[in-house]
Design a protein around this motif. Structure first.
Motif, PDB file in Angstrom:
ATOM      1  N   ILE A 147      20.755  17.111  60.482  1.00 12.30           N
ATOM      2  CA  ILE A 147      19.445  17.689  60.184  1.00 12.30           C
ATOM      3  C   ILE A 147      18.449  16.563  59.921  1.00 12.30           C
ATOM      4  N   PRO A 148      17.141  16.819  60.044  1.00 21.07           N
ATOM      5  CA  PRO A 148      16.154  15.747  59.831  1.00 21.07           C
ATOM      6  C   PRO A 148      16.124  15.270  58.379  1.00 21.07           C
ATOM      7  N   HIS A 149      15.862  13.972  58.211  1.00 27.58           N
ATOM      8  CA  HIS A 149      15.662  13.396  56.880  1.00 27.58           C
ATOM      9  C   HIS A 149      14.499  12.425  56.980  1.00 27.58           C
ATOM     10  N   ASN A 150      13.907  12.135  55.833  1.00 31.64           N
ATOM     11  CA  ASN A 150      12.855  11.126  55.834  1.00 31.64           C
ATOM     12  C   ASN A 150      12.923  10.283  54.566  1.00 31.64           C
ATOM     13  N   GLY A 191      18.620  16.436  45.141  1.00 33.20           N
ATOM     14  CA  GLY A 191      19.088  15.119  44.706  1.00 33.20           C
ATOM     15  C   GLY A 191      18.910  14.016  45.730  1.00 33.20           C
ATOM     16  N   MET A 192      18.188  14.311  46.816  1.00 30.79           N
ATOM     17  CA  MET A 192      18.015  13.274  47.834  1.00 30.79           C
ATOM     18  C   MET A 192      16.852  12.367  47.451  1.00 30.79           C
ATOM     19  N   LYS A 193      17.158  11.415  46.573  1.00 30.15           N
ATOM     20  CA  LYS A 193      16.166  10.444  46.128  1.00 30.15           C
ATOM     21  C   LYS A 193      16.867   9.175  45.662  1.00 30.15           C
ATOM     22  N   VAL A 219      11.977   9.365  48.009  1.00 33.56           N
ATOM     23  CA  VAL A 219      12.597  10.690  48.157  1.00 33.56           C
ATOM     24  C   VAL A 219      12.646  11.093  49.630  1.00 33.56           C
ATOM     25  N   CYS A 220      13.419  12.151  49.896  1.00 37.55           N
ATOM     26  CA  CYS A 220      13.380  12.788  51.200  1.00 37.55           C
ATOM     27  C   CYS A 220      12.573  14.063  50.991  1.00 37.55           C
ATOM     28  N   GLU A 221      11.515  14.212  51.790  1.00 36.73           N
ATOM     29  CA  GLU A 221      10.608  15.341  51.606  1.00 36.73           C
ATOM     30  C   GLU A 221      10.920  16.557  52.463  1.00 36.73           C
ATOM     31  N   GLU A 222      12.057  16.549  53.129  1.00 30.10           N
ATOM     32  CA  GLU A 222      12.425  17.767  53.864  1.00 30.10           C
ATOM     33  C   GLU A 222      12.577  18.870  52.815  1.00 30.10           C
ATOM     34  N   PRO A 223      12.167  20.097  53.139  1.00 27.68           N
ATOM     35  CA  PRO A 223      12.177  21.165  52.137  1.00 27.68           C
ATOM     36  C   PRO A 223      13.513  21.286  51.408  1.00 27.68           C
ATOM     37  N   GLY A 224      13.437  21.168  50.077  1.00 27.74           N
ATOM     38  CA  GLY A 224      14.620  21.337  49.240  1.00 27.74           C
ATOM     39  C   GLY A 224      15.451  20.088  49.036  1.00 27.74           C
ATOM     40  N   HIS A 225      15.226  19.052  49.820  1.00 29.37           N
ATOM     41  CA  HIS A 225      16.093  17.877  49.745  1.00 29.37           C
ATOM     42  C   HIS A 225      15.914  17.079  48.453  1.00 29.37           C
ATOM     43  N   THR A 226      14.644  16.857  48.053  1.00 24.28           N
ATOM     44  CA  THR A 226      14.406  16.111  46.810  1.00 24.28           C
ATOM     45  C   THR A 226      15.051  16.841  45.644  1.00 24.28           C
TER      46      THR A 226
HETATM   47 CU    CU Z   1      16.800  14.803  53.565  1.00 19.38          CU
END
Ligand code: CU
Length: 135
Positions: A78-81, A127-129, A117-124
């Motif tokens: 899935i995409p990440h940023n 815990g995606m930071k 952080v990763c700003e994909e919806p719900g990722h931050t």
């Molecule tokens: Cu992500």
């Protein structure tokens, strides 16, 4: 008409040459400055974005005032940023689709610890930071 245009071009050419001549004199101190520029090398940092909502590693360390070449490796599907809102001169956002690797370059002038952080919806929220420490 044609004659006066030619004269104008000739006049501006003379001005340009004169300007060049003026600048060539103090350029002797540029040779010494050149060595200083080469010491500020680019630093390369790689970070993985994973579908488990984690960055790996989640803590990065870079040097202040030197360009950072950050490589975002999306090892998931899935995409990440990678988003850094503070620290750099302007907000940084590097986006990588699943399986893709994308580079980005930015410079952080002042030492400190900044959150990315990763700003994909719900990722931050999931815990995606991580943090980037600048020395
Ligand atoms: Cu992500």
């Amino acid at each position: 008409m044609r004659f006066s245009t030619g004269a104008l071009v000739a006049a501006s050419l003379t001005l340009a040459l004169a300007a060049c001549g003026d600048r060539s004199e103090p350029s002797s101190d540029k040779a010494g400055g050149g060595t200083g520029v080469s010491s500020g090398g680019e630093q390369s940092v790689a970070v993985k974005g994973m579908d488990t909502m984690k960055f790996e590693p989640a803590t990065l360390t870079v040097k202040a005032g030197q360009p950072v070449r950050l490589i975002l490796q999306n090892v998931g599907v899935i995409p990440h940023n990678f988003v850094l809102k503070q620290g750099a001169g302007q907000p940084v956002k590097i986006t990588a689709a699943g399986g893709q690797t994308e580079p980005g370059i930015f410079t952080i002038a002042r030492p400190g610890t900044y959150e990315f952080v990763c700003e994909e919806p719900g990722h931050t929220e999931a815990g995606m930071k991580g943090t980037i420490t600048v020395r």
